[in-house]
Write an enzyme that holds these catalytic residues in place. Structure first.
Site, PDB file in Angstrom:
ATOM      1  N   GLU A   1       0.756  -1.100   0.016  1.00  0.00           N
ATOM      2  CA  GLU A   1      -0.054  -0.037  -0.144  1.00  0.00           C
ATOM      3  C   GLU A   1       0.837   1.155  -0.017  1.00  0.00           C
ATOM      4  O   GLU A   1       0.339   2.445  -0.466  1.00  0.00           O
ATOM      5  CB  GLU A   1      -0.977   0.040   1.096  1.00  0.00           C
ATOM      6  CG  GLU A   1      -2.196  -1.049   1.059  1.00  0.00           C
ATOM      7  CD  GLU A   1      -2.863  -1.205   1.971  1.00  0.00           C
ATOM      8  OE1 GLU A   1      -2.640  -0.375   3.241  1.00  0.00           O
ATOM      9  OE2 GLU A   1      -4.258  -1.434   1.876  1.00  0.00           O
TER      10      GLU A   1
ATOM     11  N   GLU B   1       7.208 -21.636   7.867  1.00  0.00           N
ATOM     12  CA  GLU B   1       7.670 -20.547   8.903  1.00  0.00           C
ATOM     13  C   GLU B   1       8.807 -21.112   9.716  1.00  0.00           C
ATOM     14  O   GLU B   1       9.448 -20.437  10.557  1.00  0.00           O
ATOM     15  CB  GLU B   1       6.515 -20.391   9.761  1.00  0.00           C
ATOM     16  CG  GLU B   1       6.011 -21.253  10.583  1.00  0.00           C
ATOM     17  CD  GLU B   1       4.924 -20.940  11.643  1.00  0.00           C
ATOM     18  OE1 GLU B   1       4.852 -21.160  12.763  1.00  0.00           O
ATOM     19  OE2 GLU B   1       3.989 -20.203  11.275  1.00  0.00           O
TER      20      GLU B   1
END
Length: 295
Positions: A79, A110
């Site tokens: 963004e 992960e």
């Protein structure tokens, strides 16, 4: 057991409640997300100031995370480009499991410390960069390894976690502990833990852009006017900032290729669009500095 993994006895009969009560419980619990961010304002301020210093010298923002935390970090990075015209190559988001993990869970990724090191090597992490690593647990191997490597190369290492005293926070130059505690639904850190991360990330990156001059007053003046809605917003921003008519705002924006900051500097300094661009370049893109400079 980590605080975020504790069972919340207050809601141990959640599945027996009516829909309205379930909704209220989930919404009411979110207030703790705001409180958790408010508790680290000092550390967040330091993170912003030190990040601005590095970015002003040409450094990059590199986000690292896994699962929900990684997706929130990816969103924050993405963004910055349309909102503040921040170069995409200077807002890098590393997500355990790669781009596919944004849309399909890659839970095993992960645990890979090698994956983190490889990802950082591919983006050529340097001492001038800022790494902000996010993990609700604060123990995720991928994220901890990324932050450890950041410190090793001299990059600014910012760690964001929802459990105090965890490895990610201990590895950080600037630890941000968003202590949200047990969730309404046991262990679901996409709830208030995730909300606190989103608030903190929004606050961090927006404040950084303010300090870098991407905001004039409280106006978003370096937005990419890439569609009709944003072009109309650009007109409104120029009208508001420069105190001119719609006709004048549109005319200058057309000359400035719809670059809001260029149009504002041109109007407020009373200079041509090309001179406004030069002033912005000399000020490092800082709109107010371009307007007030004596050069």
């Amino acid at each position: 057991m980590l605080d975020t993994e504790q069972l919340n006895s207050h809601y141990d009969q959640l599945d027996t409640l009516g829909t309205a009560d379930v909704v209220r419980a989930l919404v009411d619990d979110q207030t703790q997300a705001v409180q958790a961010v408010s508790a680290v304002l000092g550390d967040l301020t330091r993170a912003v100031d030190e990040t601005v210093t590095r970015l002003a010298r040409g450094g990059r923002l590199i986000y690292a995370g896994a699962g929900t935390s990684g997706r929130l970090a990816q969103l924050d990075a993405a963004e910055l480009v349309p909102t503040f015209s921040w170069p995409a190559e200077r807002a890098v988001a590393l997500l355990a499991g790669g781009r596919l993990a944004m849309f399909e869970a890659q839970e095993g990724a992960e645990d890979s410390t090698d994956g983190a090191l490889q990802d950082l090597a591919e983006v050529e992490l340097g001492a001038g960069d800022v790494v902000i690593a996010v993990a609700a647990s604060g123990t995720t191997p991928y994220t901890v390894a990324a932050l450890r490597r950041a410190r090793e190369v001299g990059a600014l290492a910012i760690g964001m976690a929802n459990n105090p005293g965890t490895p990610l926070l201990l590895e950080a130059d600037i630890p941000l502990c968003l202590h949200t505690g047990a969730e309404v639904i046991g262990g679901s850190t996409r709830l208030k833990a995730g909300s606190a991360q989103k608030i903190a990330l929004n606050t961090f990156s927006s404040a950084v852009m303010v300090r870098l001059g991407k905001v004039y007053g409280n106006l978003m003046v370096d937005v990419k006017a890439s569609n009709h809605k944003l072009r109309e917003r650009a007109v409104m921003l120029v009208m508001t900032a420069a105190g001119v008519s719609e006709t004048e705002a549109r005319a200058v924006l057309a000359q400035a290729d719809f670059k809001v900051n260029v149009a504002i500097v041109s109007l407020l300094r009373g200079v041509s669009v090309s001179e406004a661009r030069a002033l912005l370049q000399a000020s490092g893109g800082h709109v107010r500095a371009a307007i007030t400079s004596t050069s």
